[in-house]
Design an enzyme around this catalytic site. Sequence first.
Site, mmCIF file in Angstrom:
data_model
loop_
_atom_site.group_PDB
_atom_site.id
_atom_site.type_symbol
_atom_site.label_atom_id
_atom_site.label_comp_id
_atom_site.label_asym_id
_atom_site.label_seq_id
_atom_site.Cartn_x
_atom_site.Cartn_y
_atom_site.Cartn_z
ATOM 1 N NE ARG A 91 7.095 10.992 3.068
ATOM 2 C CZ ARG A 91 8.286 11.027 2.506
ATOM 3 N NH1 ARG A 91 9.346 11.373 3.219
ATOM 4 N NH2 ARG A 91 8.436 10.747 1.224
ATOM 5 C CD GLU A 123 -0.899 12.960 -4.158
ATOM 6 O OE1 GLU A 123 -0.837 12.168 -3.204
ATOM 7 O OE2 GLU A 123 -1.960 13.238 -4.772
ATOM 8 N NE ARG A 173 -2.718 10.278 -4.902
ATOM 9 C CZ ARG A 173 -3.740 10.124 -4.075
ATOM 10 N NH1 ARG A 173 -4.475 9.029 -4.127
ATOM 11 N NH2 ARG A 173 -4.035 11.047 -3.177
ATOM 12 C CG ASP A 181 -10.228 6.415 5.329
ATOM 13 O OD1 ASP A 181 -9.349 6.995 4.668
ATOM 14 O OD2 ASP A 181 -10.348 5.177 5.387
ATOM 15 C CE1 TYR A 213 -4.267 8.678 5.220
ATOM 16 C CE2 TYR A 213 -5.924 7.044 5.803
ATOM 17 C CZ TYR A 213 -5.381 7.925 4.893
ATOM 18 O OH TYR A 213 -5.968 8.070 3.666
ATOM 19 N NE ARG A 264 -6.603 3.209 5.616
ATOM 20 C CZ ARG A 264 -6.403 3.924 4.506
ATOM 21 N NH1 ARG A 264 -5.303 3.779 3.808
ATOM 22 N NH2 ARG A 264 -7.311 4.782 4.104
ATOM 23 N NE ARG A 267 -12.933 -5.765 -3.684
ATOM 24 C CZ ARG A 267 -12.713 -4.482 -3.937
ATOM 25 N NH1 ARG A 267 -12.165 -4.135 -5.096
ATOM 26 N NH2 ARG A 267 -13.033 -3.554 -3.073
#
Length: 363
Positions: A247, A298, A277, A348, A346, A171, A175
């Site tokens: 989780r 988190e 994070r 989005d 999972y 995912r 670059r």
Amino acid sequence: MKIAIAGAGLSGAVIARELAEQGHEIVVYEEREHIGGNCYTYRDKETDIMVHKYGPHIFHTDDEEVWNYVNRFAEFIPYINRVKSTVKGEVYSLPVNLHTINQFFRKAMSPKEAKNFIESIASNDIDNPKSFEEQALKFVGKELYEAFFKGYTLKQWGIEPKELPASILKRLPLRFNYDDNYFNHKYQGIPKDGYTEMIKNIFDHKNITIILNKKFTKEMQENYDIVYYSGTIDGYYDFIYGRLPYRTLDFEKGIEEGDYQGCAVMNYGDIDVPYTRISEHKHFTPWEEHGKTIYFKEYSRECEENDLPFYPINLVGENEALEKYKKLALEEVKVVFIGRLGTYRYMDMDVVIKEAKGVLDVK
């Protein structure tokens, strides 16, 4: 028809609205005290900052139909997610881009040079990566993998990366320019008044009734023609084949004056830092001004019986219990499993919306 929806999150909202517009009577049951599911946002009383209660949500998609759909119910303001990562006392930009590569290796390579360099250090003996670790080694090589992915993944999933599927890493882009936009999608933004307001507007129809603080149970389905269920698939079947692994997240709040970390999201790749994070929520609404700031550390851990499940854990290889639950689900005549927990995947937000609309296409 009289239809029940278990869960007032994004999946439930979209399905409720679509069916209500077709003239059906919809009752939505939500065991929490609010609508919105894990997209829920609220104004913090002390700072007046819009908080994403269950972690940051940035809407991103290439699907114009989905983008137009959410813009029916909210004013979206363009927002580019620029994630940083602290590794061994230095700050880098993610996803891995030309700046990250040059900074990490103390070089000043051109795009072509960097591409050749990464190819030279990446594992070229892995033809078809099956695990997260294999994908990472083929993707960026051992050094970048261990700096940015290995420790973070261990903390996030509690599992060795070689046991997780390669699809998790696929995912993320790599670059060879200085583009630090976390996503590649054409449409990216955050609703001006928060996700809760958007989902409230989706639910705003005379044929929809919402009942909060009430969990939908199997005994209730005899009162309805169809049930759309967004809870955990193993929970629906009373864990007859055992509990599937999930989780959950814990959040540690902090409030400061001014600016805490200078960005919306700072990842921590080092395994000895216990949190994954820190999200500083004033940066998700740069069109607003606030004197104070609110941030959340988190922590990810195994989901226990009374915890809120966030992420289904998909492992390399077959999950025998999951396959048994899926088989039971396929045999259901009037129950349709929806969303991240109901389908044990999972997804989005744009995929959640597209699938919610797609579920109706086949009914």
